[in-house]
Design a protein around this motif. Structure first.
Motif, PDB file in Angstrom:
ATOM      1  N   ASP A 227     -15.478  26.938 -20.985  1.00 43.83           N
ATOM      2  CA  ASP A 227     -15.278  26.812 -22.439  1.00 43.83           C
ATOM      3  C   ASP A 227     -14.125  25.883 -22.846  1.00 43.83           C
ATOM      4  O   ASP A 227     -14.359  24.832 -23.615  1.00 43.83           O
ATOM      5  N   PHE A 228     -13.057  25.979 -22.137  1.00 43.56           N
ATOM      6  CA  PHE A 228     -12.185  24.771 -21.979  1.00 43.56           C
ATOM      7  C   PHE A 228     -12.607  23.516 -21.656  1.00 43.56           C
ATOM      8  O   PHE A 228     -12.383  22.306 -22.234  1.00 43.56           O
ATOM      9  N   ALA A 229     -13.290  23.539 -20.509  1.00 41.01           N
ATOM     10  CA  ALA A 229     -13.820  22.160 -20.107  1.00 41.01           C
ATOM     11  C   ALA A 229     -14.686  21.555 -21.119  1.00 41.01           C
ATOM     12  O   ALA A 229     -14.699  20.328 -21.144  1.00 41.01           O
ATOM     13  N   SER A 230     -15.746  22.267 -21.724  1.00 41.83           N
ATOM     14  CA  SER A 230     -16.381  21.715 -22.723  1.00 41.83           C
ATOM     15  C   SER A 230     -15.949  21.323 -24.016  1.00 41.83           C
ATOM     16  O   SER A 230     -16.566  20.686 -24.909  1.00 41.83           O
ATOM     17  N   GLY A 231     -14.731  21.850 -24.300  1.00 41.30           N
ATOM     18  CA  GLY A 231     -13.911  21.859 -25.638  1.00 41.30           C
ATOM     19  C   GLY A 231     -14.344  22.859 -26.638  1.00 41.30           C
ATOM     20  O   GLY A 231     -13.788  23.006 -27.648  1.00 41.30           O
ATOM     21  N   SER A 232     -15.254  23.815 -26.262  1.00 38.88           N
ATOM     22  CA  SER A 232     -15.648  24.820 -27.102  1.00 38.88           C
ATOM     23  C   SER A 232     -14.470  25.873 -27.346  1.00 38.88           C
ATOM     24  O   SER A 232     -14.575  26.552 -28.500  1.00 38.88           O
ATOM     25  N   ARG A 233     -13.371  25.794 -26.512  1.00 41.19           N
ATOM     26  CA  ARG A 233     -12.289  26.447 -26.836  1.00 41.19           C
ATOM     27  C   ARG A 233     -10.954  25.616 -26.778  1.00 41.19           C
ATOM     28  O   ARG A 233     -10.633  24.876 -25.665  1.00 41.19           O
ATOM     29  N   PRO A 234     -10.707  24.817 -27.575  1.00 42.82           N
ATOM     30  CA  PRO A 234      -9.774  23.657 -27.868  1.00 42.82           C
ATOM     31  C   PRO A 234      -8.131  24.339 -27.151  1.00 42.82           C
ATOM     32  O   PRO A 234      -7.867  25.059 -27.700  1.00 42.82           O
ATOM     33  N   SER A 235      -7.791  23.174 -26.462  1.00 44.65           N
ATOM     34  CA  SER A 235      -6.220  23.564 -25.936  1.00 44.65           C
ATOM     35  C   SER A 235      -5.892  22.415 -25.319  1.00 44.65           C
ATOM     36  O   SER A 235      -6.522  21.639 -24.217  1.00 44.65           O
ATOM     37  N   GLY A 236      -4.865  21.680 -25.833  1.00 41.23           N
ATOM     38  CA  GLY A 236      -4.442  20.159 -25.230  1.00 41.23           C
ATOM     39  C   GLY A 236      -3.752  20.786 -23.648  1.00 41.23           C
ATOM     40  O   GLY A 236      -3.714  19.726 -22.920  1.00 41.23           O
ATOM     41  N   ILE A 237      -3.462  21.760 -23.385  1.00 43.65           N
ATOM     42  CA  ILE A 237      -2.935  22.377 -22.342  1.00 43.65           C
ATOM     43  C   ILE A 237      -4.124  22.522 -21.251  1.00 43.65           C
ATOM     44  O   ILE A 237      -3.981  22.143 -20.184  1.00 43.65           O
ATOM     45  N   MET A 238      -5.151  23.140 -21.374  1.00 38.59           N
ATOM     46  CA  MET A 238      -5.791  23.779 -20.659  1.00 38.59           C
ATOM     47  C   MET A 238      -7.309  22.869 -20.456  1.00 38.59           C
ATOM     48  O   MET A 238      -7.817  22.649 -19.262  1.00 38.59           O
ATOM     49  N   GLU A 239      -7.614  21.916 -21.492  1.00 37.56           N
ATOM     50  CA  GLU A 239      -8.669  21.301 -21.314  1.00 37.56           C
ATOM     51  C   GLU A 239      -8.663  20.145 -20.351  1.00 37.56           C
ATOM     52  O   GLU A 239      -9.512  19.930 -19.446  1.00 37.56           O
ATOM     53  N   PRO A 240      -7.499  19.370 -20.231  1.00 33.90           N
ATOM     54  CA  PRO A 240      -7.532  18.380 -19.164  1.00 33.90           C
ATOM     55  C   PRO A 240      -7.550  19.252 -17.784  1.00 33.90           C
ATOM     56  O   PRO A 240      -8.114  18.256 -16.833  1.00 33.90           O
ATOM     57  N   GLY A 321      -0.895  35.479 -31.020  1.00 35.33           N
ATOM     58  CA  GLY A 321      -1.196  34.267 -31.164  1.00 35.33           C
ATOM     59  C   GLY A 321      -2.595  33.847 -31.094  1.00 35.33           C
ATOM     60  O   GLY A 321      -3.420  32.905 -31.865  1.00 35.33           O
ATOM     61  N   GLN A 322      -3.382  34.431 -30.231  1.00 31.07           N
ATOM     62  CA  GLN A 322      -4.987  34.442 -30.005  1.00 31.07           C
ATOM     63  C   GLN A 322      -5.803  34.744 -31.456  1.00 31.07           C
ATOM     64  O   GLN A 322      -6.674  34.155 -31.877  1.00 31.07           O
ATOM     65  N   ILE A 323      -5.274  35.807 -31.922  1.00 31.96           N
ATOM     66  CA  ILE A 323      -5.651  36.511 -33.271  1.00 31.96           C
ATOM     67  C   ILE A 323      -5.619  35.414 -34.415  1.00 31.96           C
ATOM     68  O   ILE A 323      -6.369  35.125 -35.066  1.00 31.96           O
ATOM     69  N   GLU A 324      -4.168  34.770 -34.307  1.00 32.07           N
ATOM     70  CA  GLU A 324      -3.999  33.753 -35.412  1.00 32.07           C
ATOM     71  C   GLU A 324      -4.979  32.644 -35.175  1.00 32.07           C
ATOM     72  O   GLU A 324      -5.274  31.969 -36.217  1.00 32.07           O
ATOM     73  N   ASN A 325      -5.229  31.992 -34.001  1.00 30.63           N
ATOM     74  CA  ASN A 325      -6.207  30.837 -33.628  1.00 30.63           C
ATOM     75  C   ASN A 325      -7.565  31.564 -34.182  1.00 30.63           C
ATOM     76  O   ASN A 325      -8.228  30.353 -34.727  1.00 30.63           O
ATOM     77  N   TRP A 326      -8.006  32.683 -33.869  1.00 31.73           N
ATOM     78  CA  TRP A 326      -9.162  32.740 -34.343  1.00 31.73           C
ATOM     79  C   TRP A 326      -9.263  32.853 -35.804  1.00 31.73           C
ATOM     80  O   TRP A 326     -10.192  32.521 -36.369  1.00 31.73           O
ATOM     81  N   LYS A 327      -8.158  33.408 -36.586  1.00 25.26           N
ATOM     82  CA  LYS A 327      -8.227  33.447 -37.987  1.00 25.26           C
ATOM     83  C   LYS A 327      -8.384  31.951 -38.544  1.00 25.26           C
ATOM     84  O   LYS A 327      -8.904  31.838 -39.654  1.00 25.26           O
ATOM     85  N   ARG A 328      -7.803  30.950 -37.722  1.00 29.34           N
ATOM     86  CA  ARG A 328      -7.669  29.608 -38.322  1.00 29.34           C
ATOM     87  C   ARG A 328      -9.037  28.735 -37.879  1.00 29.34           C
ATOM     88  O   ARG A 328      -9.328  27.729 -38.111  1.00 29.34           O
ATOM     89  N   GLY A 329      -9.842  29.737 -37.263  1.00 25.76           N
ATOM     90  CA  GLY A 329     -11.335  29.147 -36.952  1.00 25.76           C
ATOM     91  C   GLY A 329     -11.331  28.371 -35.698  1.00 25.76           C
ATOM     92  O   GLY A 329     -12.097  27.398 -35.445  1.00 25.76           O
ATOM     93  N   LEU A 330     -10.097  28.118 -35.198  1.00 23.66           N
ATOM     94  CA  LEU A 330     -10.022  27.331 -33.750  1.00 23.66           C
ATOM     95  C   LEU A 330     -10.784  27.757 -32.468  1.00 23.66           C
ATOM     96  O   LEU A 330     -10.992  26.963 -31.419  1.00 23.66           O
ATOM     97  N   ARG A 331     -11.376  28.900 -32.744  1.00 25.55           N
ATOM     98  CA  ARG A 331     -12.159  29.192 -31.331  1.00 25.55           C
ATOM     99  C   ARG A 331     -13.624  29.928 -31.649  1.00 25.55           C
ATOM    100  O   ARG A 331     -14.056  30.748 -31.100  1.00 25.55           O
ATOM    101  N   LYS A 332     -13.934  29.333 -32.740  1.00 25.07           N
ATOM    102  CA  LYS A 332     -15.329  29.755 -33.187  1.00 25.07           C
ATOM    103  C   LYS A 332     -16.668  28.749 -32.868  1.00 25.07           C
ATOM    104  O   LYS A 332     -17.702  29.017 -33.243  1.00 25.07           O
ATOM    105  N   LYS A 333     -16.349  27.839 -31.838  1.00 22.02           N
ATOM    106  CA  LYS A 333     -17.423  27.116 -31.267  1.00 22.02           C
ATOM    107  C   LYS A 333     -18.176  27.675 -30.313  1.00 22.02           C
ATOM    108  O   LYS A 333     -19.412  27.498 -30.057  1.00 22.02           O
ATOM    109  N   SER A 334     -17.620  28.819 -29.538  1.00 18.52           N
ATOM    110  CA  SER A 334     -18.529  29.531 -28.759  1.00 18.52           C
ATOM    111  C   SER A 334     -19.051  30.679 -29.482  1.00 18.52           C
ATOM    112  O   SER A 334     -18.506  31.280 -30.465  1.00 18.52           O
ATOM    113  N   GLY A 335     -20.218  31.258 -28.805  1.00 14.48           N
ATOM    114  CA  GLY A 335     -20.808  32.550 -29.632  1.00 14.48           C
ATOM    115  C   GLY A 335     -19.641  33.858 -29.536  1.00 14.48           C
ATOM    116  O   GLY A 335     -19.542  34.380 -30.626  1.00 14.48           O
TER     117      GLY A 335
END
Length: 385
Positions: A227-240, A321-335
């Protein structure tokens, strides 16, 4: 009136001549754009003046949050060491001769960061700077990650080389490098610290904002990395990091963390009272019927599907922190993220803190039951967090 009209025309004429002169100069190619040649003093002043005014203008509305949390500093240090130090150098490190030939040369941030207000540092880290080689943050939505780097930069001027290493890398297990291995693969310590600087092999992250991976199922860790590699779970730390892993590496890493020992934290990073933990247990076991929140343990208990994470023993700040990210819609790209986003949006901030406190307490309670009586610590004292 006629005089004013003539003056206006004269002004327009002068501006047009200047514009044509600048255009002709650019067309001529006389200005040397080679990085081997420094800018003219006037050009350097103009670029620096324009840069600082632009940063000040665009960052004026930013209000920095509290940045004195050690967990933020450690998280920011880990990313700096892996993603920034190659250009900006780290305390006790050596500058790269290739980087030294960049124009402009990336500043050594132990000194340069002190010359920028906090909100301006945030803006630079998030958006990068044109014509400097400074990239924008990979996941523009993740202000929380950017603030972690800023918290580190604020602490950096006071750090010694040994303090920096402790914050950025910790104390990873040393591994020998012989000449043949270095020739083939480079320094293996670099690869080792790329993951364990945040996700310790002994399962206890040094920052409470980082998840405990040891003991998670291999299927879950693999899914998270993909999910990190595809960008469906956004993270400037983990994606690279994740995008650089091939399928075999993802499988090997996932198997390693799934089989790693999973000791309970030596101490929670935040104190939680019994009432808070009890309220969180109620949500975890029964849900919140009036809000449509199902029991957390349906998906995160012992009978969970292999691709779902185990929450027992996760630090409370990470869960919040993860709950806040979900609330902000930052992790909604994956099922899975879309499902959790709906559930998280139905939790109040207090309920999120309660359920996080409960899951953080589970491992501590288990460890207390299993703790042998009257045995002195082998380390001679409490572990650093």
């Amino acid at each position: 009136m006629a005089f004013a009209g003539k003056a206006l025309l004269a002004g327009v004429g002068v501006a047009l001549v200047l514009a044509l002169a600048v255009l002709f100069f650019a067309w001529s190619g006389l200005y040397n754009v080679a990085a081997s040649q420094p800018h003219w003093a006037l050009t350097r002043w103009f670029l620096d003046f324009g840069l600082r005014r632009s940063v000040a203008t665009h960052s004026a509305s930013i209000t920095p949050p509290p940045l004195d949390d050690k967990n933020l500093v450690i998280l920011g240090a880990g990313h700096f060491d892996g993603g920034c130090a190659s250009c900006h150098c780290a305390p006790g490190g050596h500058s790269d001769p290739i980087v030294d030939r960049m124009l402009p040369e990336p500043p050594e941030l132990g000194h340069a960061a002190a010359n920028w207000p906090t909100e301006q540092l945030f803006w630079i880290v998030k958006h990068g700077l044109k014509f400097t080689g400074m990239p924008a943050w990979v996941a523009q939505q993740r202000d929380d990650e950017v603030w972690a780097v800023v918290a580190f930069l604020r602490a950096l001027p006071q750090m010694s080389a040994s303090q920096y290493r402790l914050y950025a890398i910790g104390d990873p297990e040393a591994r020998p490098n012989d000449g043949a291995e270095i020739a083939r693969n480079g320094m293996t310590m670099e690869a080792l610290t790329r993951c364990v600087r945040c996700h310790r092999g002994d399962a206890q992250p040094r920052s409470a904002l980082v998840p405990r991976l040891a003991g998670q199922s291999q299927a879950y860790v693999e899914r998270a990395l993909r999910d990190f590699a595809s960008g469906s779970r956004p993270s400037g730390i983990m994606e690279p990091i994740a995008v650089a892993l091939d399928a075999a590496a993802i499988t090997a890493l996932s198997a390693y963390y799934a089989g790693a020992p999973n000791p309970a934290p030596s101490a929670p990073p935040i104190e939680s009272n019994a009432d808070q933990i009890a309220r969180g247990k109620e949500i975890a076991t029964k849900g919140v019927a009036e809000s449509g929140v199902p029991p957390c343990l349906v998906c995160h208990g012992d009978t969970r599907a292999p691709s779902f994470p185990k929450l027992d023993g996760q630090y409370a700040p990470y869960i919040v922190g993860q709950i806040e990210n979900w609330k902000r819609g930052l992790r909604k790209k994956s099922g899975y993220g879309a499902i959790m986003g709906t559930i998280a949006s139905r939790l109040t901030d207090e309920q999120a803190r309660d359920v996080a406190a409960y899951f953080a307490s589970v491992a501590a309670q288990t460890a207390e039951k299993l703790k042998p009586p009257n045995l002195p610590s082998r380390r001679g004292g409490p572990r650093a967090r």
